[in-house]
Design an enzyme around this catalytic site. Sequence first.
Site, short mmCIF file in Angstrom:
data_model
loop_
_atom_site.label_atom_id
_atom_site.label_comp_id
_atom_site.label_asym_id
_atom_site.label_seq_id
_atom_site.Cartn_x
_atom_site.Cartn_y
_atom_site.Cartn_z
N LYS A 169 4.74 -0.99 32.72
CA LYS A 169 3.71 -1.19 31.70
C LYS A 169 4.35 -1.66 30.40
O LYS A 169 5.06 -0.91 29.74
CB LYS A 169 2.94 0.11 31.43
N CYS A 171 14.70 1.16 16.51
CA CYS A 171 15.04 2.58 16.54
C CYS A 171 16.44 2.78 15.96
O CYS A 171 16.80 3.88 15.57
CB CYS A 171 14.92 3.16 17.93
N GLU A 220 10.99 9.10 10.86
CA GLU A 220 11.21 7.69 11.16
C GLU A 220 10.05 6.86 10.60
O GLU A 220 8.90 7.12 10.91
CB GLU A 220 11.30 7.49 12.68
N GLU A 242 14.25 7.16 25.51
CA GLU A 242 14.93 6.59 24.34
C GLU A 242 13.89 6.58 23.23
O GLU A 242 12.92 5.83 23.28
CB GLU A 242 15.39 5.15 24.62
N GLN A 297 0.42 0.15 12.13
CA GLN A 297 1.81 0.43 11.71
C GLN A 297 1.97 0.16 10.21
O GLN A 297 2.66 0.90 9.51
CB GLN A 297 2.79 -0.44 12.50
N GLY A 334 10.24 4.51 23.30
CA GLY A 334 9.11 4.52 22.36
C GLY A 334 9.22 5.69 21.42
O GLY A 334 10.31 6.21 21.17
N SER A 335 8.08 6.15 20.94
CA SER A 335 8.10 7.22 19.94
C SER A 335 8.44 8.58 20.56
O SER A 335 8.22 8.81 21.76
CB SER A 335 6.74 7.31 19.25
N VAL A 385 5.22 10.34 22.03
CA VAL A 385 4.79 9.94 23.37
C VAL A 385 5.87 10.32 24.40
O VAL A 385 5.56 10.78 25.50
CB VAL A 385 4.48 8.42 23.44
N GLY A 386 7.12 10.18 24.00
CA GLY A 386 8.23 10.52 24.89
C GLY A 386 8.13 11.96 25.39
O GLY A 386 8.39 12.25 26.56
C1 UN1 Z 1 15.63 -0.53 19.66
O1 UN1 Z 1 15.46 -0.65 18.46
O2 UN1 Z 1 14.81 0.13 20.34
O3 UN1 Z 1 21.22 -2.07 18.85
C2 UN1 Z 1 16.71 -1.19 20.40
C3 UN1 Z 1 20.25 -2.72 18.50
C4 UN1 Z 1 19.53 -3.57 19.51
C5 UN1 Z 1 18.59 -2.77 20.31
C6 UN1 Z 1 17.67 -1.90 19.54
N1 UN1 Z 1 20.50 -4.20 20.37
O4 UN1 Z 1 19.83 -2.71 17.35
#
Ligand code: UN1
Length: 512
Positions: free
Chosen positions: A192, A301, A402, A267, A348, A245-246, A249-250
Amino acid sequence: MFVDVGFACIFRRYGVIGMVKTYLNFIDGKWVRSSSGKTFDNMNPATGELIARFQAGTREDVKKAVKSAKNAFPAWRETPATERADILLRSSLILEKRKEELSRLMTMENGKILSEARGDVQEAIDMFQYMAGEGRRLFGETTKSELRNKFCMSVRDPIGVVGMITPWNFPMAIPAWKIAPALVCGNTIVFKPASDTPLSVMKLAEILDEAGLPKGVLNVVTGSGGVVGKEIVENQGIQHLSFTGSTEVGREVYVGGAKKLNSVELEMGGKNPQIVLKDADLDLAVQGALWGAFGTSGQRCTATSRIIVEKPVLKKFTEKFLRKTRGIRTGNGLKKGITMGPIINGGQMTKILGYIETGKKEGAKLLLGGRRLSGKEHKRGNFISPTVFGKVTKSMTIAQEEIFGPVTCIMEAKDFMDAVNIANSVDYGLSWSIYTRDVNKAFKAMELAESGIFYVNAPTIGAEVHLPFGGVKGTGNGGREAGTTGIDEFSEIKSVFVDYSGGLQRAQIDNK
Ligand code: UN1
């Protein structure tokens, strides 16, 4: 059928004239409509224009996808890994050939500037090629037995049907991190994509199909997290869940997966610090912070959302950083000279603006930006000016949560240890960076950093695909994707003992 009409309309300035593509779900090697009979719109966050329509998937669609993945599994797991890898390699070559077109489409659906979109597609190419090489590795171990005339080894098996749920900020790279290792290990997939950026995953599916992926091995269902995502999490036919994702939700994915004893790879968020020590090359540190904080409009992230600066260089660093930040040009990422794109969607944007207000209320000093841009170039899109807060302290909301936008906080540290403590004073632990010329301090910080990724004299963003990616604390649940750990995520280990003594030998029993 895969409905495919021209894109000319997208470039028209005022709304969409003419036909817009409607994409279908990809189940059992066929492009099919959702049982809902409904679609949802995918908009360009820089212009507000409609890009394409996608199927509003249902639980029933997911069930069909799982069935197809289950049926495809026995033949796929028996296909030699090198043959599975060939498909990845062929896909990577098609990706390379279509890189420019795919990057442009990504900029339209995600907003990231074209050069970054190229980087995103490149990351997918790199991951496919890296995992294609795994087709000739997929190593297990051999070791000695405690008994004579007995052989011990471990081998890798696929897990089975794996469910994947991905975010919108890396529309092609993150899906590739999951799809490539899962396929080379012999799993089949129900996928998805994020509803803000499904197009890139559709293109990936199209390319894998063209490269010869057997039907049913990859199935893609678009739709909401509450319906499609929920069914993936709950479906008994799925044995492993891979989610980016967040944290919010994770956690739900983790709990849902636990109920059916799935392995779950998560992640999630980050609150990444860049430490600048007093001996650092300040110009380099400024460049790093600028890229780390405002690359992808801070929607990574791994984004640098805290810059922790040792007191003696705080003033100088701040001045230099603000000067450079003023040079950022925000706008449509397809246009030349634009260095920062929009925020993915209105929701957002509102959230980020809310954090900016909270920052001001809690006493942080707004040094730059902090508002929605609404001039001629910006009014149709979701744009926030690059925002820098000073005088931020550990306990403030903007130093803890975050933000996932172009907002960064400058924080003062008394000395090295104070900087390390501030850096670790959050619930997340993804990426860390330190700028210093002192090798001892760099190594000490590496040892003390509560993070899954650590950089010296480089920004918090920019991980490479052949190294493990993931984090500690609120960022993850112990696993790592990419690198060799990507193989670990998508394989089961089987320990094998072969006794060639011709007699019954009993382990762990004193035979003497
Ligand atoms: C993410 O923001 O979910 O290291 C991944 C990095 C990228 C991947 C980020 N190669 O900033």
